[in-house]
Design an enzyme around this catalytic site. Structure first.
Site, PDB file in Angstrom:
ATOM      1  N   SER A   1       0.861  -1.181   0.000  1.00  0.00           N
ATOM      2  CA  SER A   1       0.000   0.000   0.000  1.00  0.00           C
ATOM      3  C   SER A   1       0.895   1.227   0.000  1.00  0.00           C
ATOM      4  O   SER A   1       2.052   1.160   0.405  1.00  0.00           O
ATOM      5  CB  SER A   1      -0.872   0.033   1.251  1.00  0.00           C
ATOM      6  OG  SER A   1      -0.104   0.440   2.384  1.00  0.00           O
ATOM      7  N   ASP A   2       0.360   2.340  -0.426  1.00  0.00           N
ATOM      8  CA  ASP A   2       1.060   3.600  -0.161  1.00  0.00           C
ATOM      9  C   ASP A   2       1.001   3.819   1.364  1.00  0.00           C
ATOM     10  O   ASP A   2       0.263   3.131   2.076  1.00  0.00           O
ATOM     11  CB  ASP A   2       0.411   4.757  -0.925  1.00  0.00           C
ATOM     12  CG  ASP A   2       1.414   5.886  -1.186  1.00  0.00           C
ATOM     13  OD1 ASP A   2       2.373   6.024  -0.412  1.00  0.00           O
ATOM     14  OD2 ASP A   2       1.224   6.631  -2.165  1.00  0.00           O
ATOM     15  N   CYS A   3       1.809   4.772   1.853  1.00  0.00           N
ATOM     16  CA  CYS A   3       1.982   4.825   3.312  1.00  0.00           C
ATOM     17  C   CYS A   3       0.728   5.313   4.026  1.00  0.00           C
ATOM     18  O   CYS A   3       0.226   6.402   3.752  1.00  0.00           O
ATOM     19  CB  CYS A   3       3.218   5.644   3.640  1.00  0.00           C
ATOM     20  SG  CYS A   3       4.674   4.763   3.056  1.00  0.00           S
TER      21      CYS A   3
END
Ligand SMILES: *[C@@H]1O[C@H](CO)[C@@H](O)[C@H](O)[C@H]1NC(C)=O
Ligand SMILES: *[C@@H]1O[C@H](CO)[C@@H](O)[C@H](O)[C@H]1NC(C)=O
Ligand SMILES: *[C@@H]1O[C@H](CO)[C@@H](O)[C@H](O)[C@H]1NC(C)=O
Length: 786
Positions: A302-304
């Site tokens: 995932s993106d952060c």
């Protein structure tokens, strides 16, 4: 090694610059390194299958997963995965960055010694402007090598790099457009494929016959992510409304190419939703499209904090446990952040996920670590174990950083040969503007400490002894400018070069622009300086996204305009070489430069196609036909070039020769028109339709130079309601030609891929009738009739 730069500089300037470079060069390495973290060495349990390097990684990963307790399993689902001591597993950090050189922007890479610097290439948008895939590939290769060197020196806790950024640069205001290869999906897809292959240690083309990874690349952000924060709409909350047609021929092709051609081992799902569904929670996108349809083999991060926002910001998931279940069941493997690690146990307890869901993710994660060779005992004895600190910031790598900057720089205007400057004739030089002497600005974002650092001002001082500098304002905001001081310097100098544009305060992650014009007092400064100068001035723009410089384009007192992106560690030297004619510029714009008026459309409108009924102008050269400041693919040179198709009589295989084609015809093109369903045609038919297109290119002089050759397809009926782009880049290549030299370049044209268009429901069809291939001013008509 690599301590001192030895760029080719003109002999007179060489001495001064050499001294300067020595002063500025950082020592990239000094002391002796520690061992890198690894598994299956002396401390490993005996005779475990996961340490048996001769077994398939799939089996080894399953064996390892089967030995973990539930708590241990859950601990591994975040980007910071802790050690599991009883099995000899060190901690692993999934998050590292390498957008345009190994960076210390993530958590896995530590450039705090013995290695303290890496080769810093230009920001991607400038490198893209070279239209040179071989250059892009070699940059990827250098990143792979330097990443291994950093790891072998004990300064990396991971080898998974979250680059490249391959979202299509859809809107000129996007703060991260600078990180991408531009607005064209074909070009972006090509960049993705060759960059990933370079980083991962694969050949530039052809089959990939080993699953080993030198370093792991990751294509981000999947998908339709290209907005940071526009008038309060943030990337976290944004729900991108995207049509099947736009998804098929604009937003997804770079990712498809990254997976199918680049064999990327990583994908990052984005923050935004697409048509209501968060991308990290979208089974169709992650498991069906990427894994099943494209054959993706790797891990999905995932993106952060993108999992957390599915609940906290988007409210798509009612509880934290629902968010965890949504992403694990969709096919995401690791969460950047700790949210999944925190909530997976309760999700399991509540029956929202099964242990099998966790095993699936862990299987993908450990497979990557094994493919990187991190479970084979001390990696110093492995395939990439001999890459030492002396392979960081080498002369060769630094030369490549210079080559990338030189070949990317775009000459936008050059009236009456204002450029190149002649060194003997320029007895005094006024250098004006905040962007002339800021080494950090040259690096854009997501960078590590560069091997060397030379600002444009410093480089120019090596050419002209009497160089006077006035910053005029302290940043791109340029709220106040010392115009009289700048005018004073300009009026008394022989030649004037202005360094203006943008910086990271204007365009960056989380910051989109509202305007396309130069901020603050910049225009007044330029005009005042141009009025005061003895002859037409040179304007150098440092910026990633496009700016509306119509005023400068039409002002005769501005003789030349140069776009230099954010040109990296060698950018100052590259600009000086271009200005003084030691390098012939050949870069071409990878994005449309729109006028300020374009900002009247909402950035949130994801439609690529124009809607004349409502005045919506469409996006990128493929669909926007309004006025531009400069077009996609535009760029001048100090030489004149010509392009021609060779063997005009050559026809591609006729569609009518393909048996059974009539049966595949659909009437999707509208009233009376006939088109063919590409999927129904099948791979074999598509193979048979391929043909070569030969282009003759000549450099008419006076200088040697590099020339990108861009092959477009044009459709005559772009406005017939079918949603065809007016034109579409289908292939490109960069050639080096000596003055007066002629060369040929052959493109393989695949009608299924290149002549097809996406229908409203996202199907690929080829229309019967005329298609035109274009190169330069030359055109070649191809007719498909059944
Ligand atoms: C992959 O195959 C090519 C050509 O068959 C060969 O030259 C190359 O060495 C192979 N690479 C690996 C890693 O086995
Ligand atoms: C250089 O530019 C950056 C923004 O790109 C800015 O943050 C920094 O303060 C500038 N440095 C100097 C010395 O002006
Ligand atoms: C384009 O439109 C013209 C006139 O409407 C028509 O004659 C022609 O066949 C069309 N061409 C294609 C490729 O659809």
């Amino acid at each position: 090694m690599g301590r001192r730069s030895r760029f080719v500089v003109p002999s007179a300037a060489a001495a001064a610059l050499a001294v300067l470079l020595q002063l500025l060069a950082r020592s990239p390495h000094a002391a002796v390194a520690a061992d890198p973290p690894f598994t299956c060495g002396a401390g490993a349990p005996p005779n475990v299958a996961f340490c048996d390097r001769w077994l398939p990684v799939e089996r080894r990963a399953d064996d390892l997963v089967s030995r973990l307790t539930v708590e241990e399993k859950i601990s591994q689902l975040g980007d910071q995965s802790p050690a599991i001591q009883r099995l000899g597993l060190p901690a692993y950090k999934w998050w590292s960055e390498a957008l345009h050189g190994v960076a210390n922007a993530g958590r896995g890479i530590h450039l705090d010694g013995p290695l303290r610097a890496t080769t810093s290439f230009p920001q991607v948008i400038l490198t893209a402007a070279s239209f040179n895939p071989h250059l892009w590939y070699r940059i990827g290769q250098v990143i792979g090598v330097e990443a291994r060197a950093v790891y072998n020196n004990g300064q990396a806790e991971g080898l998974t790099f979250w680059a490249p950024n391959i979202n299509v640069f859809r809107d000129p205001r996007w703060g991260r457009g600078q990180e991408t290869p531009g607005e064209d999906p074909t070009m972006t897809g090509k960049y993705a494929a060759v960059f990933v292959r370079g980083v991962q240690g694969y050949s530039m083309a052809g089959p990939v016959n080993s699953t080993d990874l030198e370093a792991s690349a990751c294509c981000k952000h999947f998908t339709a992510y290209d907005l940071e924060n526009w008038k309060g709409v943030t990337r976290f909350a944004f729900d991108a409304k995207v049509s099947a047609q736009d998804l098929e021929d604009t937003y997804n092709p770079p990712f498809k190419s990254c997976v199918e051609d680049g064999h990327s081992s990583g994908i990052m799902c984005s923050y935004n939703r697409v048509n209501g569904v968060p991308t990290c929670a979208d089974y169709n996108l992650l498991s069906k499209t990427a894994r099943k349809d494209w054959g993706f083999y790797g891990y999905i991060t995932s993106d952060c904090d993108a999992v957390q926002i599915i609940h906290d910001v988007q409210g798509y998931a009612k509880t934290a446990e629902d968010a965890v279940a949504d992403v694990l069941k969709a096919g995401m493997d690791v969460n950047c952040g700790s949210y999944v690690q925190q909530h997976a146990a309760s999700a399991l307890q509540q029956g929202k996920i099964t242990e099998q869901d966790i095993n699936r993710a862990l299987h993908n994660l450990f497979t990557i670590r094994m493919r990187l060779g991190l479970f084979n005992g001390n990696p110093k004895n492995n395939r990439y174990g001999n890459i030492g600190a002396d392979q960081v910031c080498t002369q060769e790598h630094q030369n490549l950083a210079l080559e990338a900057a030189l070949d990317g720089i775009v000459l936008l205007k050059n009236d009456a040969n204002a450029l190149p400057l002649s060194k003997p004739k320029v007895t005094s030089l006024a250098v004006i503007g905040f962007n002339a002497d800021n080494a950090t600005t040259l690096l854009g974002n997501y960078f590590g400490p560069p091997c060397i650092s030379v600002t444009p001002l410093q480089a120019l001082q090596g050419y002209v002894k009497d160089t006077r500098f006035v910053a005029a304002c302290d940043s791109a905001a340029c709220a106040a400018a010392t115009i009289p001081e700048a005018v004073g310097a300009a009026s008394s100098a022989d030649s004037v070069v202005l360094f203006l544009g943008l910086d990271q305060n204007q365009e960056r992650e989380e910051v989109d622009r509202l305007d396309l014009t130069l901020p603050g007092m910049q225009q007044s400064l330029i005009e005042s300086v141009a009025n005061a100068a003895k002859k037409p001035v040179v304007l150098v723009l440092l910026c990633g996204g496009p700016v509306d410089v119509s005023f400068a384009k039409t002002n005769p007192k501005i003789g030349a305009i140069v776009w230099a992106g954010y040109p990296g560690q060698a950018g100052g030297i590259a600009i000086a070489q271009v200005l003084f004619g030691e390098h012939n510029p050949g870069g071409r714009l990878p994005v449309t430069w729109y006028p300020q008026d374009y900002t009247r459309i909402p950035m949130t409108d994801m439609r690529m196609r124009a809607d004349p009924a409502t005045g919506y102008p469409g996006r990128t050269y493929r669909f926007y036909h309004g006025p531009t400041v400069y077009n996609f693919g535009y760029g001048l040179s100090y030489s004149k070039y010509s392009h021609r198709f060779v063997t005009k009589g050559t026809k591609p295989p006729s569609m009518s020769n393909i048996a059974g084609l009539k049966a595949m015809a659909t009437s999707a093109a509208g009233a009376g028109a006939v088109s063919y369903d590409v999927e129904a045609m099948g791979d074999e038919t598509c193979e048979r339709l391929k043909f070569p297109a030969l282009v003759r290119v000549q450099n008419h002089g006076p200088m040697d130079g590099r020339q990108p050759v861009l092959l477009f397809l044009r459709w005559p009926n772009a406005t017939d309601g079918s949603g065809r782009p007016a034109s579409q880049l289908i292939a490109f290549e960069s050639l080096h030609l000596k003055a007066m030299q002629t060369a040929h370049v052959e493109f393989e044209v695949s009608p299924c891929k290149h002549f097809s268009r996406a229908t409203a429901d996202g199907k690929k069809v080829i229309d019967q009738g005329s298609h035109f291939m274009m190169v330069g001013e030359d055109e070649f008509e191809l007719s498909f009739m059944a």
